[in-house]
Design an enzyme around this catalytic site. Structure first.
Site, short mmCIF file in Angstrom:
data_model
loop_
_atom_site.label_atom_id
_atom_site.label_comp_id
_atom_site.label_asym_id
_atom_site.label_seq_id
_atom_site.Cartn_x
_atom_site.Cartn_y
_atom_site.Cartn_z
N ASP A 71 0.98 -1.27 0.41
CA ASP A 71 0.12 0.32 0.62
C ASP A 71 0.84 1.05 0.27
O ASP A 71 2.13 1.10 0.18
CB ASP A 71 -1.24 0.17 1.06
CG ASP A 71 -0.51 -0.55 2.28
OD1 ASP A 71 1.04 -0.46 2.36
OD2 ASP A 71 -1.46 -0.89 3.32
N ASN B 150 -7.09 -3.18 14.45
CA ASN B 150 -8.47 -4.12 14.78
C ASN B 150 -9.01 -4.91 13.36
O ASN B 150 -9.50 -5.18 12.50
CB ASN B 150 -9.44 -2.06 14.22
CG ASN B 150 -8.66 -2.00 12.52
OD1 ASN B 150 -7.84 -2.70 11.68
ND2 ASN B 150 -8.64 -0.80 11.91
N HIS C 171 -7.09 -5.37 10.65
CA HIS C 171 -6.31 -4.78 9.01
C HIS C 171 -5.18 -5.66 8.46
O HIS C 171 -4.55 -5.53 8.94
CB HIS C 171 -6.93 -3.16 8.57
CG HIS C 171 -5.65 -2.70 8.61
ND1 HIS C 171 -5.61 -1.09 9.28
CD2 HIS C 171 -4.75 -2.75 9.43
CE1 HIS C 171 -4.80 -0.78 9.47
NE2 HIS C 171 -3.63 -1.91 9.87
N GLU D 37 -9.36 -2.36 5.99
CA GLU D 37 -10.05 -2.24 6.88
C GLU D 37 -11.51 -2.91 7.44
O GLU D 37 -11.78 -3.66 5.98
CB GLU D 37 -10.39 -0.35 7.06
CG GLU D 37 -9.76 0.07 6.74
CD GLU D 37 -8.32 0.33 7.88
OE1 GLU D 37 -8.47 -0.65 9.06
OE2 GLU D 37 -7.55 2.11 8.49
C1 F6R Z 1 1.89 -1.35 6.13
C2 F6R Z 1 -0.14 -2.28 6.39
C3 F6R Z 1 -0.78 -2.33 7.05
C4 F6R Z 1 0.50 -2.79 8.59
C5 F6R Z 1 -0.50 -3.12 9.83
C6 F6R Z 1 0.56 -3.05 11.07
O1 F6R Z 1 2.29 -1.83 4.76
O2 F6R Z 1 -0.33 -2.32 5.40
O3 F6R Z 1 -1.42 -3.45 7.66
O4 F6R Z 1 0.93 -4.09 8.17
O5 F6R Z 1 -1.15 -1.48 9.98
O6 F6R Z 1 1.70 -1.79 11.34
P1 F6R Z 1 2.69 -2.24 12.40
O7 F6R Z 1 3.38 -3.17 12.00
O8 F6R Z 1 2.95 -0.46 12.49
O9 F6R Z 1 1.76 -1.88 13.63
#
Ligand code: F6R
Length: 249
Positions: free
Chosen positions: A67, A136, A138, A143
């Site tokens: 992303d 959450n 995701h 989401e």
């Molecule tokens: C990042 C992504 C998100 C993260 C998730 C966890 O490219 O797609 O899904 O993997 O938000 O983020 P961290 O590792 O910062 O807790």
């Protein structure tokens, strides 16, 4: 689904690097799906160290990140492009033309999304997709509520996700409200998936994803339907799993 519980973040990162290294050893021109965020930083440091030590050859790999924030140019310090340069690409010999992230500042974001899907397909699909997990549930920026048949598209970020990522921006209101993200179907088409989770802030999401019902309310729960998933977590992230889980090491 294989579940590994690491002693600490260091071990989690090493075990994750072992998985990536094994895929690249088996297929030097592997297509790797990569994630940003805090969780894979240790994995990338391990890959850099192994590459420098001559233990891992990344010269032929192709990469696709999950992303990018909509509206951010690659020069923006909080863009995922910059993140990946800083933590991985500046330090390893992945060829520039084989590095793919959606362009956050694409003039036609819908066309950018279609081109991204087409590029993944043209590369032969993703051999190993690395994922983190949101508090959450995701995955990517899919989401809660994201359809399981979704592909790369423009998505709205929840207030929770924007708050979780505010640390990378000068001010909380600078966090973009939208992103371009691979879809759930894009992720599920990867031949193998490596989900990483660290810290107690992920414990509820991990338990719901791994042991709860498969539901769009917890996007990561869809991974229960994938034939080749490895979850590597630390004890804190595994803290709400039933006691028997996680002994598969
Ligand atoms: C990042 C992504 C998100 C993260 C998730 C966890 O490219 O797609 O899904 O993997 O938000 O983020 P961290 O590792 O910062 O807790």
């Amino acid at each position: 689904m294989q579940q590994l519980i690491a002693r600490d973040y260091r071990e989690l990162s090493r075990l994750a690097a072992d998985r990536v290294s094994a895929v690249v050893a088996e297929k030097p021109a592997a297509v790797l799906g990569l994630a940003t965020g805090s969780t894979p930083i240790g994995l990338y440091a391990e890959l850099v160290a192994r590459s420098r030590a001559g233990e891992l050859d990344l010269r032929q790999v192709t990469t696709f990140n999950l992303d990018e924030y909509l509206g951010l140019p690659r020069t923006h310090p909080a863009s995922y492009w910059q993140f990946m340069q800083a933590h991985l690409f500046r330090h390893v010999p992945v060829r520039a033309e084989r590095i793919h992230l959606p362009r956050g500042d694409a003039p036609d974001p819908e066309a950018e999304c279609r081109a991204y899907e087409a590029a993944i397909a043209a590369a032969g699909g993703i051999d190993l997709q690395v994922l983190g997990i949101g508090g959450n549930g995701h995955i990517g920026f899919n989401e809660p509520g994201a359809p399981f048949d979704s592909v790369t598209r423009v998505v709205d970020l929840t207030a929770e996700t924007r708050a979780a990522n505010a640390r990378f921006f000068a001010r909380p209101d600078e966090v973009p409200r939208q992103a371009i993200s691979m879809g759930i179907r894009t992720i599920m088409q990867a031949r193998r998936i490596l989900l990483l989770a660290s810290g107690e802030g992920k414990a509820a999401a991990v338990a719901a994803a791994l042991t709860g019902p498969v539901t769009t309310a917890v996007p990561a729960s869809v991974l229960q339907r994938h034939p080749d998933v490895t979850v590597i977590m630390d004890a804190a992230a595994a803290g709400l799993l039933p006691a028997a889980a996680g002994s598969g090491r």
